[in-house]
Design an enzyme around this catalytic site. Sequence first.
Site, PDB file in Angstrom:
ATOM      1  N   LYS A   1     -20.221  40.071 125.068  1.00  0.00           N
ATOM      2  CA  LYS A   1     -19.879  41.000 123.983  1.00  0.00           C
ATOM      3  C   LYS A   1     -18.940  40.397 122.944  1.00  0.00           C
ATOM      4  CE  LYS A   1     -16.367  43.446 126.706  1.00  0.00           C
ATOM      5  NZ  LYS A   1     -15.168  42.812 126.140  1.00  0.00           N
TER       6      LYS A   1
ATOM      7  N   THR B   1     -12.182  35.989 129.794  1.00  0.00           N
ATOM      8  CA  THR B   1     -10.735  36.208 129.815  1.00  0.00           C
ATOM      9  C   THR B   1     -10.023  34.867 129.956  1.00  0.00           C
ATOM     10  OG1 THR B   1     -11.106  38.298 130.980  1.00  0.00           O
ATOM     11  CG2 THR B   1      -8.892  37.366 131.120  1.00  0.00           C
ATOM     12  N   CYS B   2     -10.518  34.070 130.902  1.00  0.00           N
ATOM     13  CA  CYS B   2      -9.897  32.788 131.236  1.00  0.00           C
ATOM     14  C   CYS B   2      -9.672  31.940 129.986  1.00  0.00           C
ATOM     15  CB  CYS B   2     -10.818  32.067 132.226  1.00  0.00           C
ATOM     16  SG  CYS B   2     -10.441  30.352 132.454  1.00  0.00           S
TER      17      CYS B   2
ATOM     18  N   ALA C   1       6.191  41.037 139.080  1.00  0.00           N
ATOM     19  CA  ALA C   1       6.574  39.634 139.293  1.00  0.00           C
ATOM     20  C   ALA C   1       5.448  38.849 139.946  1.00  0.00           C
ATOM     21  CB  ALA C   1       7.842  39.552 140.131  1.00  0.00           C
TER      22      ALA C   1
ATOM     23  N   ILE D   1       1.170  36.085 136.524  1.00  0.00           N
ATOM     24  CA  ILE D   1       0.988  36.263 135.075  1.00  0.00           C
ATOM     25  C   ILE D   1       2.326  36.623 134.424  1.00  0.00           C
ATOM     26  CG2 ILE D   1      -0.123  37.691 133.290  1.00  0.00           C
ATOM     27  CD1 ILE D   1      -2.617  37.784 135.034  1.00  0.00           C
ATOM     28  N   GLY D   2       3.068  37.548 135.033  1.00  0.00           N
ATOM     29  CA  GLY D   2       4.371  37.934 134.492  1.00  0.00           C
ATOM     30  C   GLY D   2       5.335  36.759 134.482  1.00  0.00           C
ATOM     31  N   LEU D   3       5.365  35.990 135.567  1.00  0.00           N
ATOM     32  CA  LEU D   3       6.334  34.889 135.651  1.00  0.00           C
ATOM     33  C   LEU D   3       5.967  33.729 134.729  1.00  0.00           C
ATOM     34  CD1 LEU D   3       7.114  34.914 139.472  1.00  0.00           C
ATOM     35  CD2 LEU D   3       8.507  35.797 137.597  1.00  0.00           C
TER      36      LEU D   3
ATOM     37  N   GLY E   1      -1.179  43.484 137.464  1.00  0.00           N
ATOM     38  CA  GLY E   1      -2.467  43.164 138.067  1.00  0.00           C
ATOM     39  C   GLY E   1      -3.615  43.455 137.116  1.00  0.00           C
TER      40      GLY E   1
ATOM     41  N   HIS F   1       1.747   4.505 146.385  1.00  0.00           N
ATOM     42  CA  HIS F   1       3.198   4.599 146.205  1.00  0.00           C
ATOM     43  C   HIS F   1       3.567   4.040 144.839  1.00  0.00           C
ATOM     44  CE1 HIS F   1       7.438   4.530 147.145  1.00  0.00           C
ATOM     45  NE2 HIS F   1       7.485   3.293 146.675  1.00  0.00           N
TER      46      HIS F   1
HETATM   47  P1  FAD Z   1     -13.933  37.079 132.816  1.00  0.00           P
HETATM   48  O1  FAD Z   1     -13.312  35.772 132.542  1.00  0.00           O
HETATM   49  O2  FAD Z   1     -13.102  38.298 132.597  1.00  0.00           O
HETATM   50  O3  FAD Z   1     -15.243  37.129 131.921  1.00  0.00           O
HETATM   51  C1  FAD Z   1     -16.013  38.271 131.810  1.00  0.00           C
HETATM   52  C2  FAD Z   1     -16.706  38.262 130.457  1.00  0.00           C
HETATM   53  O4  FAD Z   1     -17.646  39.300 130.427  1.00  0.00           O
HETATM   54  C3  FAD Z   1     -15.757  38.499 129.289  1.00  0.00           C
HETATM   55  O5  FAD Z   1     -15.937  37.483 128.343  1.00  0.00           O
HETATM   56  C4  FAD Z   1     -16.193  39.858 128.735  1.00  0.00           C
HETATM   57  O6  FAD Z   1     -16.067  39.936 127.334  1.00  0.00           O
HETATM   58  C5  FAD Z   1     -17.649  39.916 129.148  1.00  0.00           C
HETATM   59  N1  FAD Z   1     -18.185  41.250 129.324  1.00  0.00           N
HETATM   60  C6  FAD Z   1     -17.657  42.278 130.035  1.00  0.00           C
HETATM   61  N2  FAD Z   1     -18.497  43.336 130.036  1.00  0.00           N
HETATM   62  C7  FAD Z   1     -19.572  42.955 129.301  1.00  0.00           C
HETATM   63  C8  FAD Z   1     -20.796  43.600 128.954  1.00  0.00           C
HETATM   64  N3  FAD Z   1     -21.092  44.830 129.385  1.00  0.00           N
HETATM   65  N4  FAD Z   1     -21.659  42.926 128.179  1.00  0.00           N
HETATM   66  C9  FAD Z   1     -21.392  41.672 127.755  1.00  0.00           C
HETATM   67  N5  FAD Z   1     -20.275  41.013 128.067  1.00  0.00           N
HETATM   68  C10 FAD Z   1     -19.378  41.644 128.842  1.00  0.00           C
HETATM   69  N6  FAD Z   1      -7.069  32.365 136.811  1.00  0.00           N
HETATM   70  C11 FAD Z   1      -6.943  31.121 137.300  1.00  0.00           C
HETATM   71  O7  FAD Z   1      -7.729  30.722 138.146  1.00  0.00           O
HETATM   72  N7  FAD Z   1      -5.959  30.275 136.841  1.00  0.00           N
HETATM   73  C12 FAD Z   1      -5.066  30.659 135.907  1.00  0.00           C
HETATM   74  O8  FAD Z   1      -4.190  29.876 135.519  1.00  0.00           O
HETATM   75  C13 FAD Z   1      -5.171  31.969 135.372  1.00  0.00           C
HETATM   76  N8  FAD Z   1      -4.321  32.384 134.405  1.00  0.00           N
HETATM   77  C14 FAD Z   1      -4.479  33.628 133.863  1.00  0.00           C
HETATM   78  C15 FAD Z   1      -3.607  34.030 132.878  1.00  0.00           C
HETATM   79  C16 FAD Z   1      -3.738  35.280 132.300  1.00  0.00           C
HETATM   80  C17 FAD Z   1      -2.781  35.694 131.207  1.00  0.00           C
HETATM   81  C18 FAD Z   1      -4.799  36.143 132.727  1.00  0.00           C
HETATM   82  C19 FAD Z   1      -4.975  37.485 132.081  1.00  0.00           C
HETATM   83  C20 FAD Z   1      -5.680  35.750 133.715  1.00  0.00           C
HETATM   84  C21 FAD Z   1      -5.521  34.492 134.304  1.00  0.00           C
HETATM   85  N9  FAD Z   1      -6.374  34.058 135.318  1.00  0.00           N
HETATM   86  C22 FAD Z   1      -6.216  32.802 135.856  1.00  0.00           C
HETATM   87  C23 FAD Z   1      -7.447  34.918 135.873  1.00  0.00           C
HETATM   88  C24 FAD Z   1      -8.777  34.513 135.281  1.00  0.00           C
HETATM   89  O9  FAD Z   1      -8.719  34.634 133.888  1.00  0.00           O
HETATM   90  C25 FAD Z   1      -9.896  35.380 135.851  1.00  0.00           C
HETATM   91  O10 FAD Z   1      -9.839  35.352 137.261  1.00  0.00           O
HETATM   92  C26 FAD Z   1     -11.250  34.864 135.401  1.00  0.00           C
HETATM   93  O11 FAD Z   1     -11.337  34.881 134.002  1.00  0.00           O
HETATM   94  C27 FAD Z   1     -12.377  35.704 136.007  1.00  0.00           C
HETATM   95  O12 FAD Z   1     -13.596  35.219 135.580  1.00  0.00           O
HETATM   96  P2  FAD Z   1     -14.872  36.159 135.445  1.00  0.00           P
HETATM   97  O13 FAD Z   1     -15.977  35.263 134.995  1.00  0.00           O
HETATM   98  O14 FAD Z   1     -15.039  36.971 136.650  1.00  0.00           O
HETATM   99  O15 FAD Z   1     -14.502  37.206 134.285  1.00  0.00           O
HETATM  100  P1  AMP Z   2      -0.348  40.497 140.474  1.00  0.00           P
HETATM  101  O1  AMP Z   2      -1.213  41.536 141.133  1.00  0.00           O
HETATM  102  O2  AMP Z   2      -0.215  39.202 141.222  1.00  0.00           O
HETATM  103  O3  AMP Z   2      -0.688  40.299 139.014  1.00  0.00           O
HETATM  104  O4  AMP Z   2       1.124  41.094 140.480  1.00  0.00           O
HETATM  105  C1  AMP Z   2       1.454  42.357 139.974  1.00  0.00           C
HETATM  106  C2  AMP Z   2       2.838  42.734 140.474  1.00  0.00           C
HETATM  107  O5  AMP Z   2       3.212  43.982 139.882  1.00  0.00           O
HETATM  108  C3  AMP Z   2       2.898  42.941 141.988  1.00  0.00           C
HETATM  109  O6  AMP Z   2       3.951  42.164 142.496  1.00  0.00           O
HETATM  110  C4  AMP Z   2       3.185  44.435 142.143  1.00  0.00           C
HETATM  111  O7  AMP Z   2       3.989  44.711 143.277  1.00  0.00           O
HETATM  112  C5  AMP Z   2       3.925  44.755 140.840  1.00  0.00           C
HETATM  113  N1  AMP Z   2       3.917  46.196 140.496  1.00  0.00           N
HETATM  114  C6  AMP Z   2       2.887  47.056 140.619  1.00  0.00           C
HETATM  115  N2  AMP Z   2       3.246  48.316 140.206  1.00  0.00           N
HETATM  116  C7  AMP Z   2       4.537  48.233 139.797  1.00  0.00           C
HETATM  117  C8  AMP Z   2       5.505  49.170 139.268  1.00  0.00           C
HETATM  118  N3  AMP Z   2       5.209  50.460 139.059  1.00  0.00           N
HETATM  119  N4  AMP Z   2       6.739  48.713 138.955  1.00  0.00           N
HETATM  120  C9  AMP Z   2       7.077  47.415 139.167  1.00  0.00           C
HETATM  121  N5  AMP Z   2       6.228  46.503 139.665  1.00  0.00           N
HETATM  122  C10 AMP Z   2       4.973  46.883 139.978  1.00  0.00           C
END
Ligand code: FAD
Ligand code: AMP
Length: 465
Positions: free
Chosen positions: A34, A41-42, A180, A183-185, A266, A444
């Site tokens: 889309k 997302t990645c 924590a 992603i937050g950290l 999450g 090493h």
């Molecule tokens: P996605 O990457 O979410 O891809 C799904 C795709 O489907 C999207 O492009 C979306 O637009 C498309 N889509 C959805 N619905 C439709 C539809 N109906 N029609 C057409 N297209 C559609 N993971 C790691 O392993 N290492 C990391 O360092 C890491 N860092 C992250 C940092 C952040 C800030 C975030 C938010 C995530 C991070 N992740 C990381 C998690 C990682 O991004 C996801 O686990 C991964 O992208 C999942 O891949 P996927 O292919 O399942 O889905």
């Molecule tokens: P992750 O699932 O690894 O992205 O981490 C999300 C973090 O958010 C987890 O450590 C949860 O315990 C925390 N969390 C979930 N709900 C709340 C809340 N209402 N307030 C503070 N922390 C939360």
Amino acid sequence: METYDLAVIGAGPGGYAAAIRAAQLGMHVACIEKEPECGGTCLRVGCIPSKALLESSERYIEARTQLGGHGVEVEGVHLNLAKMLARKDAVVQKLAGGVALLLKRNQIKRYHGHGRIAGQGRVSVDGPDEGELSATHILIATGSESAGLPGVELDGGRIGTSTEALSYPEVPEYLVIIGAGYIGLELGSVWLRLGAKVTVLEYLPRILPGMDSPLAEEAYKLFLKQSFMFHLGAKVTAARRNGAGCVVEAESADPIHCSHVLLAVGRAPYTQGLGLEAVGVACDKRGRILVNSHYATQAEGIYAIGDAITFADFTPPMLAHKAEEEGIACVERIATGYGHVNYDAIPAVCYTHPELASVGKTEDALKESGIEYRAGTFPFLANGRAQALGETQGIVKVLADAHTDRVLGVHILGPRAGDLIAEAAAAMAFGASSEDIARTCHAHPTLAEALKEAALAVDGRAIHI
Ligand code: FAD
Ligand code: AMP
């Protein structure tokens, strides 16, 4: 209507890798995405832009506080945030172009639009490439989105998710992070280094749930030294705009007034508008698509992988490389009858400084399940390369079965832990013992020697400690 062997909905790391592998196996493949850019997302708002900013912000803080110690004296270091953000965007654009090229090279037809399953073997596309296509197999790879939290009023700016936090146009004066997890950290680290005051509110009494708890505790102490502030055991109940800033409320903590709020509690599966119910694809209570061990849903010919799925008895972590493995295993199974993911050997990395990386069982999990194990640890302080780098914080821990010596888990807090964990994952994939790692010659001086020493330590015979 164009007909395909496989239609993949979603071009994230799960979907596009599955599409490429299917094409390699001789299938005629369509991939529906889309967003204008492929990569998911990645690539767009996840792994890649966050790592680009982590790298840039680390260089900045290094130039300000570390280089002097190497005898490299730099003056007048200042931040050009617009340039840092533009570099991050350029990295994303370059890689997105690469994914588009890979799809083209593998003769995968890309459809730009929202895909919906219109019936068995039929997918409709709503968007620039409007229309309908038919496919023998349909693979849902639609990923996830940031989970919301009741009471937190997202405004797409100052109160936002990781997506906003990857592009704040100015360094926040005071950033409050809810959650924590990694992603937050990670994003907290970026803005802390760039000058923000950062407080993390976490519901649990610890940070990084799921990671080995003694190592997470060590990391916590190091983050405090970096001037992260934490309220653990604080359940956030509300966050809203308040005048020019924001206010965050939590049980067992006073309201916090801040300039920005990042909600990082999450991710939730993204399965809206896919027409799942009509074709009989079942989801669990949290909207995750239920699949069997071959990624088949309950509807004939429809499969699902990546962040959007769960198994009935186990939910794997939401990670890009996990999604990729699943996508490949799923289409290999369709094409050849074989395809498998080893969920015991999926590494997970938190790219803070130092990094935290983990594969296999944590000590907590082993204790809980009553498995007898031996642990070997080795500190980076005693590693020559770590001393040369000036990066001596952290340790390596190897956990091995007390009876068979098979490696059950490896956990690393330290420099380049995310790269070092690959050796441990490979060892576990081959069913290695700690002795196998210990008997492998490591170059090493390298950081990897710390893993070898930790493996030796399982048997009480580390050399350098
Ligand atoms: P996605 O990457 O979410 O891809 C799904 C795709 O489907 C999207 O492009 C979306 O637009 C498309 N889509 C959805 N619905 C439709 C539809 N109906 N029609 C057409 N297209 C559609 N993971 C790691 O392993 N290492 C990391 O360092 C890491 N860092 C992250 C940092 C952040 C800030 C975030 C938010 C995530 C991070 N992740 C990381 C998690 C990682 O991004 C996801 O686990 C991964 O992208 C999942 O891949 P996927 O292919 O399942 O889905
Ligand atoms: P992750 O699932 O690894 O992205 O981490 C999300 C973090 O958010 C987890 O450590 C949860 O315990 C925390 N969390 C979930 N709900 C709340 C809340 N209402 N307030 C503070 N922390 C939360």
